[in-house]
Enzyme design. Structure first.
Site, PDB file in Angstrom:
ATOM      1  N   HIS A 493      21.948  41.742  44.351  1.00 56.72           N
ATOM      2  CA  HIS A 493      23.196  42.296  43.814  1.00 56.72           C
ATOM      3  C   HIS A 493      24.400  41.387  44.037  1.00 56.72           C
ATOM      4  CE1 HIS A 493      25.148  45.369  41.700  1.00 56.72           C
ATOM      5  NE2 HIS A 493      24.538  46.426  42.235  1.00 56.72           N
ATOM      6  N   ASP A 497      24.064  41.989  38.328  1.00 56.88           N
ATOM      7  CA  ASP A 497      24.525  43.382  38.284  1.00 56.88           C
ATOM      8  C   ASP A 497      23.573  44.213  37.423  1.00 56.88           C
ATOM      9  OD1 ASP A 497      25.220  42.944  35.562  1.00 56.88           O
ATOM     10  OD2 ASP A 497      27.224  42.250  36.157  1.00 56.88           O
TER      11      ASP A 497
END
Length: 523
Positions: A493, A497
């Site tokens: 992350h 995304d």
């Protein structure tokens, strides 16, 4: 000074290889580590490098010949000025003999050799011999476990095991003594010649006494434990017959497995060995209330450390979606039948890998890696796609290199090679390095959805669930049977995304659900 280069061990259980191509010729000057010859075993193409600088004096084999391990491969003139300029072939090879008056035997240490690039230690899994045992050249002595594979160490000469320097479970160091061996000397040639007939007579007497009496059936020799000694041709025949060669008892010299042994095993003539062993195991009393503690070593220890480091330093998030694989599985079935006669095994994995590479071209961040400080991101031109393989020594993740430049057939050949090597615990370290993204195929065992752990320093990994035939609505609203699989992603992350991984997965899905669209985007 001219001396012979001895062909070293080039693989567990490998005793010979084919000369594929000489990379030098007689009279050429060579440098240390310079490739000299390509040889082919039953497992891989291996390149043999020079161990020192010098001039090639003689090549003992021609292209296509079969070379023997532990025998001279070529002669090299190291350029010692004190030596005369004589061709290497002019002087016969002398065997080392003890000096007159030597004691009956000498004790020498067996030094643990290099067992893999970057490997400096290994765990003693099991000794195949004990102190006082008589051993022969090439006889398996000990099984050791590195962080990559299970390796069997053979004896280099005949003798008696004087001392074992490690116990089971100990960690042995490369280039340090592993065990001591007492090698018999010869006080004089006459003594040797006089003792030979006596020894021969004793062997004949023993052989006669061990023969079965008339009317009895000789029991088959129990299959060895560990790797078999066999030629590449015999191993190839075993694979053709789907025979585990380690379970076949060898009738050749030093227990070597012959072609006839494999064929007899395949017909069931040696099946009684396995049956007897299984029966003996089943009669043991069940254990109740006990516990067992095992150290975590080798591949499993390496995986544990890698996974702990990954989950503690990479913020994971998961994304999953369904794929309709009906069309691509139909295509895979056609190609599997088409290329079966060519010896090319077409599974679904090459389609997953190639389609993933095509999607990576449009989403390069999925093929990137971020540094530990999260201050730099590195994008890779090569798509080195790893595939997790469940093996008897743990989980291995070899990767197919430069998928972006390969066809589906070329990818299929690499998948077959890497999968076979992984299951034998013999993946080359180069095949384990440099991965940029990974696939874990849990569906071959079972399960539909997973949360895979990223293979650090990669940025993403996908787990493929099992394919199920489920009802779905077609374009006309009719219920039809479709082959459905769930793909579960874990992403880093810090650089990926949710929107990016969703769009990337959608593109990968389009290639797989409409495999003809892959053709448009291939070179």
């Amino acid at each position: 000074m001219s001396k012979d280069f001895i062909l070293p061990d080039i693989g567990e259980g490998i005793v010979e290889c084919e000369i594929v191509e000489w990379l030098v010729k007689e009279g050429d000057s060579i440098k240390e580590d310079q490739p000299v010859v390509d040889v082919m075993t039953d497992k891989a193409l291996v390149q043999i490098p020079a161990k020192e600088d010098g001039v090639v004096a003689k090549l003992y084999y021609e292209k296509g010949d079969i070379a023997k391990v532990h025998e001279p491969l070529f002669a090299i003139d190291s350029g010692d000025s004190s030596s005369e300029n004589k061709p290497a072939a002019a002087e016969p090879k002398q065997e080392a003999t003890p000096k007159q008056g030597d004691s009956g035997s000498t004790v020498t240490d067996f030094i643990l050799p290099d067992i893999g690039e970057g490997i400096v230690e290994c765990e003693i899994v099991e000794w195949q011999v004990k102190e006082g045992d008589t051993i022969e050249e090439d006889q398996p002595v000990v099984d050791v476990m590195t962080d990559k594979a299970l390796v069997q160490i053979p004896a280099k000469e005949n003798g008696v095991v004087e001392k074992l320097y490690y116990k089971q479970g100990d960690i042995a160091k490369v280039h340090e003594p592993l065990f001591a061996i007492r090698v018999a000397g010869s006080a004089s040639t006459a003594d040797t010649n006089q003792s030979a007939p006596a020894a021969s007579s004793q062997k004949e007497s023993t052989a006669v006494s061990n023969k079965p009496q008339a009317g009895t059936t000789e029991a088959p020799t129990a299959a060895r434990q560990g790797k078999a000694i066999a030629s590449p041709a015999v191993r190839r025949r075993a694979r053709e017959l789907d025979v585990d060669i380690s379970q076949v008892s060898g009738s050749g010299a030093k227990g070597r497995v012959m072609k006839e042994d494999v064929e007899a095993f395949a017909k069931g003539d040696q099946a009684s060995v396995a049956t007897t062993s299984a029966a003996a195991t089943s009669t043991s009393e069940p254990k109740v209330g006990g516990t067992r503690v095992e150290p975590i070593r080798g591949v499993k220890a390496a995986m544990a450390k890698q996974m702990m480091k990954s989950v503690s330093t990479i913020p994971h998030f998961t994304y999953a979606d369904e794929f309709d694989l009906t069309n691509v599985m139909a295509l895979q079935k056609q190609l599997k039948e088409r290329y079966a006669d060519d010896g090319i095994r077409i599974t679904m994995m090459p389609f997953f890998i190639k389609a993933l590479s095509l999607a990576l071209k449009e989403f390069p961040v999925m093929n990137a890696q971020v540094n530990d400080d999260c201050t730099e991101i590195t994008y890779f031109d090569d798509h080195n796609i790893g595939m997790a393989v469940d093996t008897k020594i743990g989980l291995l993740v070899p990767n197919v290199k430069q998928v972006q430049n390969k066809s589906i057939i070329e990818v299929a050949q690499e998948v077959t090679r890497l999968t076979q090597a992984a299951r034998e615990g013999r993946v080359a370290q180069e095949d384990m390095k440099g991965g940029t993204i990974s696939i874990s195929n849990i569906g071959v065992i079972g399960g539909t959805v997973a949360t895979p752990i990223i293979n650090k320093p990669e940025a993403a990994i996908v787990a493929l669930g099992k394919v199920q035939e489920l009802p779905r609505f077609d374009a006309q609203g009719q219920v039809v049977a479709r082959k459905i699989m769930t793909a579960s992603w874990s992403g880093d992350h810090r650089i990926i995304d949710g929107g990016t991984i969703a769009r990337f997965n959608k593109r990968w899905q389009e290639f797989l659900e409409d495999p003809t669209s892959m053709l448009v985007h291939m070179k």
